[in-house]
Design an enzyme around this catalytic site. Structure first.
Site, PDB file in Angstrom:
ATOM      1  N   TRP A  22     -51.192 -64.704 -41.892  1.00  0.00           N
ATOM      2  CA  TRP A  22     -51.092 -64.378 -43.320  1.00  0.00           C
ATOM      3  C   TRP A  22     -49.794 -64.959 -43.878  1.00  0.00           C
ATOM      4  CZ3 TRP A  22     -47.922 -59.944 -45.218  1.00  0.00           C
ATOM      5  CH2 TRP A  22     -48.034 -59.757 -46.600  1.00  0.00           C
ATOM      6  N   TYR A  55     -56.873 -65.552 -46.699  1.00  0.00           N
ATOM      7  CA  TYR A  55     -55.565 -66.157 -46.483  1.00  0.00           C
ATOM      8  C   TYR A  55     -55.616 -67.637 -46.840  1.00  0.00           C
ATOM      9  CZ  TYR A  55     -54.508 -61.920 -43.726  1.00  0.00           C
ATOM     10  OH  TYR A  55     -54.321 -60.626 -43.304  1.00  0.00           O
ATOM     11  N   SER A 153     -59.342 -51.975 -42.584  1.00  0.00           N
ATOM     12  CA  SER A 153     -57.936 -52.221 -42.913  1.00  0.00           C
ATOM     13  C   SER A 153     -57.572 -51.468 -44.183  1.00  0.00           C
ATOM     14  CB  SER A 153     -57.687 -53.725 -43.109  1.00  0.00           C
ATOM     15  OG  SER A 153     -56.347 -53.973 -43.486  1.00  0.00           O
ATOM     16  N   TRP A 206     -49.782 -54.313 -39.410  1.00  0.00           N
ATOM     17  CA  TRP A 206     -49.197 -55.514 -39.997  1.00  0.00           C
ATOM     18  C   TRP A 206     -47.841 -55.182 -40.625  1.00  0.00           C
ATOM     19  CZ3 TRP A 206     -48.602 -55.889 -45.434  1.00  0.00           C
ATOM     20  CH2 TRP A 206     -49.363 -55.022 -46.212  1.00  0.00           C
ATOM     21  N   LYS A 217     -31.536 -59.688 -42.210  1.00  0.00           N
ATOM     22  CA  LYS A 217     -31.005 -60.892 -42.857  1.00  0.00           C
ATOM     23  C   LYS A 217     -30.829 -60.735 -44.360  1.00  0.00           C
ATOM     24  CE  LYS A 217     -35.584 -63.112 -43.055  1.00  0.00           C
ATOM     25  NZ  LYS A 217     -36.385 -64.227 -42.527  1.00  0.00           N
ATOM     26  N   GLN A 293     -39.565 -68.250 -33.202  1.00  0.00           N
ATOM     27  CA  GLN A 293     -39.726 -66.877 -33.682  1.00  0.00           C
ATOM     28  C   GLN A 293     -40.750 -66.130 -32.841  1.00  0.00           C
ATOM     29  OE1 GLN A 293     -40.728 -67.889 -37.761  1.00  0.00           O
ATOM     30  NE2 GLN A 293     -38.748 -67.154 -38.487  1.00  0.00           N
ATOM     31  N   GLU A 296     -39.258 -65.144 -29.454  1.00  0.00           N
ATOM     32  CA  GLU A 296     -38.331 -64.016 -29.556  1.00  0.00           C
ATOM     33  C   GLU A 296     -39.061 -62.691 -29.742  1.00  0.00           C
ATOM     34  OE1 GLU A 296     -34.868 -63.514 -29.294  1.00  0.00           O
ATOM     35  OE2 GLU A 296     -35.269 -65.366 -28.208  1.00  0.00           O
TER      36      GLU A 296
END
Length: 335
Positions: A22, A55, A153, A206, A217, A293, A296
């Site tokens: 997404w 999406y 969902s 999600w 950040k 990403q 990690e």
């Protein structure tokens, strides 16, 4: 490598970390980079991939299908969703009518280059179409072999209960719920989670990092970093605006750093690991614009956060946490 958990009261196993596309594939991220992220997910042991027809107006499914081409299909769990309008957005191009569901599954399978999806999900609750029609259409999709399992969902506890009752009458069961869930957004805890646990569904959540806010950040009193979701004009900035407008929330998030350090985790890893502490959560969906990403975030799998640190997290975040279960109802459009 990533651990597996059973999805609901079913035999289907999914990885604790799901790769989702997404706001990335087909929009924010070029196809070559998107494919690199999918490869990184596979290399890290992720086998569960989540997308939706809406999406990037179907492009995300196409990108994912191309990226997974050549992989052993039986070794993957591919999840997609139906509800929101796609294509020219005609009168029958959205919702959970029989027409839209049966046409949409065929389009999704073609774009994903597969004969079936492992999990087909109602992307929202349809207040216009009779629930009996929707559940009957999903039953037919399962009987046709186009989806192995069905989920929902952003459905409320009452909607899940009604849907499960009808599904059971038709010989199948709902096995999953896909809600937003994070340290800052806990609206499912009071009603959806206990109802799901009772009825045999588990959560695939999600935005476990709250659209990036829980990475730390975004600093209070400072503009969003260049290139971050907070500066994205293709939908990302709008989604994250609720959190970025709250200076106190951003300040409290910074106070989570000592807890992450104590566990030897990054802020993002702490956020993903936190949602996985909930026993009703089967998997956390992560997105990525860069392969590193993915590498990690998968380190959050298998992490146990001691009870005293969970209590400290609650204390740090305080009243910045949203818990009102009525927020779920707001996510499904009404006529």
């Amino acid at each position: 490598m990533v651990n597996y958990r059973n999805l609901g009261r079913s035999g289907l196993k999914v990885t604790e970390i799901t790769y989702g596309n997404w706001l990335t594939h087909g929009s924010q991220v070029e196809n070559e980079q998107a494919t690199a992220c999918v490869r990184a997910a596979l290399d890290a042991g992720i086998t569960t991939f989540d997308t939706a027809d809406v999406y990037a107006n179907t492009k995300a499914e196409s990108v994912l299908g191309e990226a997974l081409k050549g992989e052993r299909r039986q070794s993957l769990e591919i999840l997609t969703k139906v509800y929101w309008p796609t294509g020219p957005k005609g009168a029958n191009d959205s919702g959970l009518s029989r027409k839209h569901i049966l046409e949409s599954i065929d389009g999704s399978l073609e774009r994903l280059q597969t004969d079936y999806v492992d999990l087909y999900q109602a992307h929202r609750y349809d207040h216009v179409t009779p629930l009996e029609e929707t559940i009957q259409a999903f039953a037919d999709v399962v009987r046709q072999g186009k989806a192995l399992y069905i989920g929902v969902s952003e459905w409320t506890a009452d909607q899940i209960r009604a849907g499960q009752e009808l599904a059971t009458q038709l010989g199948f069961r709902l096995i999953s719920s896909q809600p937003q869930y994070s340290m800052l957004w806990r609206v499912i805890e009071e009603e959806v989670v206990p109802t799901s646990a009772e009825l045999g569904l588990s959560q695939i959540v999600w935005s476990p990092v709250a659209q990036g806010v829980l990475t730390g950040k975004y600093l209070p009193g400072q503009p969003a970093p260049e290139g971050s979701r907070g500066t994205d004009d293709k939908g990302g900035a709008q989604m994250i605006s609720r959190f970025l407008s709250q200076e106190e929330t951003l300040r409290r998030v910074q106070d989570l750093r000592p807890i992450a350090d104590e566990l030897g985790l990054s802020m993002a890893q702490l956020a993903v690991a936190w949602v996985l502490q909930n026993p009703n959560v089967a998997s956390a969906i992560i997105g990525a614009s860069r392969p590193e990403q993915v590498a990690e975030n998968v380190k959050a799998s298998g992490v146990t956060i001691p009870a005293e640190l969970l209590a400290r997290i609650d204390s740090v975040l305080g009243d910045s946490v949203v818990t009102d279960p009525r927020e779920t109802e707001k996510s499904s459009p009404r006529p």
